[in-house]
Design a protein around this motif. Sequence first.
Motif, PDB file in Angstrom:
ATOM      1  N   GLU A  76       0.893  -1.262  -0.013  1.00  0.00           N
ATOM      2  CA  GLU A  76      -0.025  -0.023   0.083  1.00  0.00           C
ATOM      3  C   GLU A  76       0.826   1.230   0.000  1.00  0.00           C
ATOM      4  OE1 GLU A  76      -3.297   0.276  -0.088  1.00  0.00           O
ATOM      5  OE2 GLU A  76      -3.697  -1.615  -0.495  1.00  0.00           O
ATOM      6  N   VAL A  79       2.664   1.957  -3.408  1.00  0.00           N
ATOM      7  CA  VAL A  79       1.719   2.019  -4.382  1.00  0.00           C
ATOM      8  C   VAL A  79       1.465   3.809  -4.042  1.00  0.00           C
ATOM      9  CG1 VAL A  79      -0.877   2.332  -5.049  1.00  0.00           C
ATOM     10  CG2 VAL A  79       0.359   0.243  -4.720  1.00  0.00           C
ATOM     11  N   ASP A  80       1.325   4.285  -2.763  1.00  0.00           N
ATOM     12  CA  ASP A  80       1.176   5.487  -2.645  1.00  0.00           C
ATOM     13  C   ASP A  80       2.509   6.646  -2.851  1.00  0.00           C
ATOM     14  OD1 ASP A  80      -1.326   4.985  -1.454  1.00  0.00           O
ATOM     15  OD2 ASP A  80      -0.510   5.263   0.641  1.00  0.00           O
ATOM     16  N   ARG A  85       2.450  -0.669  -8.630  1.00  0.00           N
ATOM     17  CA  ARG A  85       1.186  -0.584  -9.333  1.00  0.00           C
ATOM     18  C   ARG A  85       0.550  -2.119  -9.037  1.00  0.00           C
ATOM     19  NH1 ARG A  85       3.581  -1.292 -14.398  1.00  0.00           N
ATOM     20  NH2 ARG A  85       2.169  -2.496 -15.662  1.00  0.00           N
ATOM     21  N   ARG A  86      -0.876  -2.036  -8.979  1.00  0.00           N
ATOM     22  CA  ARG A  86      -1.503  -3.250  -9.054  1.00  0.00           C
ATOM     23  C   ARG A  86      -2.376  -3.480 -10.195  1.00  0.00           C
ATOM     24  NH1 ARG A  86      -3.501  -1.052  -4.398  1.00  0.00           N
ATOM     25  NH2 ARG A  86      -2.719  -1.958  -2.554  1.00  0.00           N
ATOM     26  N   VAL A  98       1.071  -7.394  -8.303  1.00  0.00           N
ATOM     27  CA  VAL A  98       1.897  -5.993  -8.173  1.00  0.00           C
ATOM     28  C   VAL A  98       3.140  -6.251  -8.988  1.00  0.00           C
ATOM     29  CG1 VAL A  98       0.921  -5.575  -5.875  1.00  0.00           C
ATOM     30  CG2 VAL A  98       2.750  -6.936  -6.146  1.00  0.00           C
ATOM     31  N   THR A 101       6.689   0.111 -10.885  1.00  0.00           N
ATOM     32  CA  THR A 101       6.524   1.124 -12.028  1.00  0.00           C
ATOM     33  C   THR A 101       7.879   1.459 -12.303  1.00  0.00           C
ATOM     34  OG1 THR A 101       6.516   2.846 -10.298  1.00  0.00           O
ATOM     35  CG2 THR A 101       4.586   2.039 -10.566  1.00  0.00           C
TER      36      THR A 101
END
Length: 152
Positions: A76, A79-80, A85-86, A98, A101
């Motif tokens: 999480e 990602v933030d 990325r999912r 997952v 990037t």
Amino acid sequence: MQSERSKDRLRLWLKVLKATRAVEAEIRENLRQDFATTLPRFDVMAALSRHPDGLKMSELSGVLRVSNGNVTGIVERLVDDGHVRREKVPGDRRASRVLLTPEGLAEFGRQAAAHEGWIDQMFDAVPEDAVHTLSEALEQVAQRLDSEGSDT
């Protein structure tokens, strides 16, 4: 009565443990200071860097040998940060894959280069022949324990 060889092995284990803890503490501090990140985040990015097509969360947990719950919070945050990325897994509505990037891959490259330098510096007093001998010995221990664990 324990043999001297047994006591030597116990002393070896205690030295390996002491060194491992010291090296890990140094790495954690370096990651915090130089990259404002944590060792678990680094570990997740390292695992994903070895799997360019990404991993399902359960696969990632398996690679890291931790629970899904441990990985979820770390992913999480990554990602933030824009490093991971999912993606939905076709045919499985509940699963997601997952992936790093491009920004995450670049950031991991910077962190991994620094990490390698830290390790090289920490182990620079170990003679080259001892590096190979220790590496082989520790690999034998790991393989034995892995094979014994799979027998149960």
